[in-house]
Design a protein around this motif. Sequence first.
Motif, PDB file in Angstrom:
ATOM      1  N   ARG A 271     -68.399  20.929  17.109  1.00  9.46           N
ATOM      2  CA  ARG A 271     -67.937  21.231  15.743  1.00  9.46           C
ATOM      3  C   ARG A 271     -66.418  21.190  15.642  1.00  9.46           C
ATOM      4  NH1 ARG A 271     -65.870  21.106  11.962  1.00  9.46           N
ATOM      5  NH2 ARG A 271     -65.910  22.386  10.074  1.00  9.46           N
ATOM      6  N   ASP A 272     -65.716  21.709  16.638  1.00  6.84           N
ATOM      7  CA  ASP A 272     -64.262  21.777  16.570  1.00  6.84           C
ATOM      8  C   ASP A 272     -63.589  20.423  16.749  1.00  6.84           C
ATOM      9  OD1 ASP A 272     -64.389  24.468  16.121  1.00  6.84           O
ATOM     10  OD2 ASP A 272     -64.031  25.040  18.208  1.00  6.84           O
ATOM     11  N   GLU A 273     -64.362  19.400  17.092  1.00  6.05           N
ATOM     12  CA  GLU A 273     -63.795  18.065  17.300  1.00  6.05           C
ATOM     13  C   GLU A 273     -63.772  17.228  16.031  1.00  6.05           C
ATOM     14  OE1 GLU A 273     -64.820  16.156  21.293  1.00  6.05           O
ATOM     15  OE2 GLU A 273     -66.496  17.548  21.040  1.00  6.05           O
ATOM     16  N   VAL A 274     -64.424  17.694  14.977  1.00  3.90           N
ATOM     17  CA  VAL A 274     -64.529  16.925  13.728  1.00  3.90           C
ATOM     18  C   VAL A 274     -63.958  17.740  12.576  1.00  3.90           C
ATOM     19  CG1 VAL A 274     -66.051  15.670  12.164  1.00  3.90           C
ATOM     20  CG2 VAL A 274     -66.605  15.804  14.612  1.00  3.90           C
ATOM     21  N   PHE A 275     -63.031  17.149  11.848  1.00  2.00           N
ATOM     22  CA  PHE A 275     -62.409  17.779  10.677  1.00  2.00           C
ATOM     23  C   PHE A 275     -63.231  17.392   9.455  1.00  2.00           C
ATOM     24  CE2 PHE A 275     -59.423  18.427   7.272  1.00  2.00           C
ATOM     25  CZ  PHE A 275     -58.565  19.438   7.696  1.00  2.00           C
ATOM     26  N   ILE A 276     -63.880  18.388   8.835  1.00  2.00           N
ATOM     27  CA  ILE A 276     -64.767  18.147   7.698  1.00  2.00           C
ATOM     28  C   ILE A 276     -64.065  18.558   6.408  1.00  2.00           C
ATOM     29  CG2 ILE A 276     -66.966  18.716   6.608  1.00  2.00           C
ATOM     30  CD1 ILE A 276     -68.076  19.322   9.396  1.00  2.00           C
ATOM     31  N   GLU A 277     -64.009  17.619   5.483  1.00  2.00           N
ATOM     32  CA  GLU A 277     -63.428  17.858   4.157  1.00  2.00           C
ATOM     33  C   GLU A 277     -64.505  17.613   3.108  1.00  2.00           C
ATOM     34  OE1 GLU A 277     -59.804  16.063   1.327  1.00  2.00           O
ATOM     35  OE2 GLU A 277     -60.174  15.229   3.313  1.00  2.00           O
ATOM     36  N   THR A 278     -64.669  18.554   2.190  1.00  3.12           N
ATOM     37  CA  THR A 278     -65.592  18.324   1.087  1.00  3.12           C
ATOM     38  C   THR A 278     -65.029  18.955  -0.180  1.00  3.12           C
ATOM     39  OG1 THR A 278     -67.917  18.332   0.399  1.00  3.12           O
ATOM     40  CG2 THR A 278     -67.095  20.322   1.486  1.00  3.12           C
ATOM     41  N   LYS A 279     -65.691  18.655  -1.313  1.00  2.00           N
ATOM     42  CA  LYS A 279     -65.129  18.993  -2.617  1.00  2.00           C
ATOM     43  C   LYS A 279     -66.135  19.742  -3.480  1.00  2.00           C
ATOM     44  CE  LYS A 279     -62.963  14.436  -2.385  1.00  2.00           C
ATOM     45  NZ  LYS A 279     -63.953  13.918  -1.396  1.00  2.00           N
ATOM     46  N   VAL A 280     -65.613  20.653  -4.279  1.00  2.00           N
ATOM     47  CA  VAL A 280     -66.412  21.392  -5.261  1.00  2.00           C
ATOM     48  C   VAL A 280     -66.474  20.562  -6.546  1.00  2.00           C
ATOM     49  CG1 VAL A 280     -66.670  23.553  -6.540  1.00  2.00           C
ATOM     50  CG2 VAL A 280     -65.508  23.543  -4.303  1.00  2.00           C
ATOM     51  N   TRP A 281     -67.669  20.368  -7.087  1.00  2.00           N
ATOM     52  CA  TRP A 281     -67.783  19.634  -8.346  1.00  2.00           C
ATOM     53  C   TRP A 281     -67.575  20.562  -9.539  1.00  2.00           C
ATOM     54  CZ3 TRP A 281     -66.533  15.345 -10.003  1.00  2.00           C
ATOM     55  CH2 TRP A 281     -66.987  14.831 -11.221  1.00  2.00           C
ATOM     56  N   VAL A 282     -67.195  19.964 -10.658  1.00  4.36           N
ATOM     57  CA  VAL A 282     -66.769  20.720 -11.839  1.00  4.36           C
ATOM     58  C   VAL A 282     -67.858  21.663 -12.349  1.00  4.36           C
ATOM     59  CG1 VAL A 282     -65.885  20.519 -14.195  1.00  4.36           C
ATOM     60  CG2 VAL A 282     -65.203  18.844 -12.458  1.00  4.36           C
ATOM     61  N   SER A 283     -69.111  21.249 -12.264  1.00  2.68           N
ATOM     62  CA  SER A 283     -70.196  22.103 -12.766  1.00  2.68           C
ATOM     63  C   SER A 283     -70.327  23.391 -11.963  1.00  2.68           C
ATOM     64  CB  SER A 283     -71.530  21.341 -12.751  1.00  2.68           C
ATOM     65  OG  SER A 283     -71.812  20.860 -11.445  1.00  2.68           O
ATOM     66  N   ASP A 284     -69.688  23.461 -10.804  1.00  5.56           N
ATOM     67  CA  ASP A 284     -69.686  24.669  -9.983  1.00  5.56           C
ATOM     68  C   ASP A 284     -68.349  25.412 -10.057  1.00  5.56           C
ATOM     69  OD1 ASP A 284     -72.290  24.659  -9.060  1.00  5.56           O
ATOM     70  OD2 ASP A 284     -71.833  23.421  -7.313  1.00  5.56           O
ATOM     71  N   TYR A 285     -67.494  25.080 -11.034  1.00  7.86           N
ATOM     72  CA  TYR A 285     -66.232  25.807 -11.189  1.00  7.86           C
ATOM     73  C   TYR A 285     -66.495  27.197 -11.771  1.00  7.86           C
ATOM     74  CZ  TYR A 285     -63.264  21.697 -10.246  1.00  7.86           C
ATOM     75  OH  TYR A 285     -62.621  20.639  -9.665  1.00  7.86           O
ATOM     76  N   GLY A 286     -65.551  28.092 -11.490  1.00  9.33           N
ATOM     77  CA  GLY A 286     -65.717  29.498 -11.806  1.00  9.33           C
ATOM     78  C   GLY A 286     -65.710  30.252 -10.482  1.00  9.33           C
ATOM     79  N   TYR A 287     -65.317  31.498 -10.482  1.00 11.03           N
ATOM     80  CA  TYR A 287     -65.124  32.237  -9.226  1.00 11.03           C
ATOM     81  C   TYR A 287     -66.430  32.376  -8.433  1.00 11.03           C
ATOM     82  CZ  TYR A 287     -63.277  35.699  -5.965  1.00 11.03           C
ATOM     83  OH  TYR A 287     -62.884  36.363  -4.833  1.00 11.03           O
TER      84      TYR A 287
ATOM     85  N   GLN B  62     -62.080  12.696  11.285  1.00 12.55           N
ATOM     86  CA  GLN B  62     -62.141  13.335   9.975  1.00 12.55           C
ATOM     87  C   GLN B  62     -63.167  12.619   9.113  1.00 12.55           C
ATOM     88  OE1 GLN B  62     -58.794  12.958   7.348  1.00 12.55           O
ATOM     89  NE2 GLN B  62     -59.560  14.477   5.915  1.00 12.55           N
ATOM     90  N   ILE B  63     -63.996  13.394   8.406  1.00 14.87           N
ATOM     91  CA  ILE B  63     -64.943  12.845   7.446  1.00 14.87           C
ATOM     92  C   ILE B  63     -64.700  13.531   6.109  1.00 14.87           C
ATOM     93  CG2 ILE B  63     -67.365  12.410   6.900  1.00 14.87           C
ATOM     94  CD1 ILE B  63     -66.486  11.122   9.538  1.00 14.87           C
ATOM     95  N   ASP B  64     -64.569  12.729   5.046  1.00 17.17           N
ATOM     96  CA  ASP B  64     -64.363  13.245   3.690  1.00 17.17           C
ATOM     97  C   ASP B  64     -65.609  12.989   2.856  1.00 17.17           C
ATOM     98  OD1 ASP B  64     -62.562  13.991   1.243  1.00 17.17           O
ATOM     99  OD2 ASP B  64     -63.513  12.082   0.726  1.00 17.17           O
ATOM    100  N   THR B  65     -66.176  14.050   2.305  1.00 16.39           N
ATOM    101  CA  THR B  65     -67.338  13.924   1.436  1.00 16.39           C
ATOM    102  C   THR B  65     -67.136  14.817   0.218  1.00 16.39           C
ATOM    103  OG1 THR B  65     -69.769  14.068   1.336  1.00 16.39           O
ATOM    104  CG2 THR B  65     -68.644  15.684   2.737  1.00 16.39           C
ATOM    105  N   ALA B  66     -68.189  15.034  -0.551  1.00 10.68           N
ATOM    106  CA  ALA B  66     -68.093  15.865  -1.759  1.00 10.68           C
ATOM    107  C   ALA B  66     -69.487  16.217  -2.230  1.00 10.68           C
ATOM    108  CB  ALA B  66     -67.351  15.121  -2.870  1.00 10.68           C
TER     109      ALA B  66
END
Length: 295
Positions: free
Chosen positions: A66-82, A42-46
């Motif tokens: 690709r299926d061997e690695v769990f990728i986690e990332t985050k949306v930053w606040v300036s990109d909030y909104g639908y 697992q790799i956590d980024t943002a």
Amino acid sequence: MTEELVLNNGVTMPALGLGVFQSPPEETAAAVETALNVGYRQIDTAAAYGNERQVGEGIRRSGLGRDEVFIETKVWVSDYGYDQTLHAFEKATRKLGVDRIDLFILHQPAPDRFDRTVAAYQALEKLLADGAVRAIGVSNFMRHHLTDLLARTEVVPAVNQIELHPYFTQPDVQKADAEHGILTQAWSPIGGITFYPGWGEKRKNVLEDPAIAEIAAGHGRTPAQVMLRWQLQRGRSAIPKSTNPGRIRENFDVFDFDLTEHQLATLDALDTGVRNGPDPDVPRPEMFDRAVPEE
């Protein structure tokens, strides 16, 4: 050897991952490649870390599918909104070099613009329904943020990533997560003291705590390994950050020993209630408004 956790939608996630917060882009690809070669999955980024592209490069260098690695990332606040958050997904996948994200989460509750936070989460729900992401979640949400979000959305977050180490355990947030079936994921899981200059300048180094040192000596382990084992045995996910190959290996070598219940309770009791990082209830427009580059 590793351990896995099952999220509330049935998706399986490694319990321990590599975090890349404050990892310089020029060091990130090598750190990710090293971690995956050691056994991390697992790799956590943002978006706000500015190193998603290098995370993708490190994954490709590892040679893993690709299926061997769990990728986690985050949306930053300036990109909030639908619509903005749907576009944030496009930016993230383009930088990572993938077409699917395993866990996509909101980086902050942003209480000064919570309507946009809700709209952003509704975009995550859309991405989940479309199969573009496998799970969705939040980061730094306190109990009241979760209550407000759940009242206005349909899908319960799979994960809430919060500051959590022996000196700051946030029991009320952990309890709220458990009540809703949300996995608590610890950032700063060993109490990193280099985070967030300007916050908590009088804080103590958890790595130098004598109680933890005594437990570590008894197991022939390091204080960092003891803290990570504590996180895992308490049922949490942890994402320790390092770019040092030796530390990356050390942080992963935590699956072949167990702390006693007394030792776990000793770590639980070290909580000071004092954050190392910023308070999620305090708006920070100077940071929240910082745009995430397209490339």
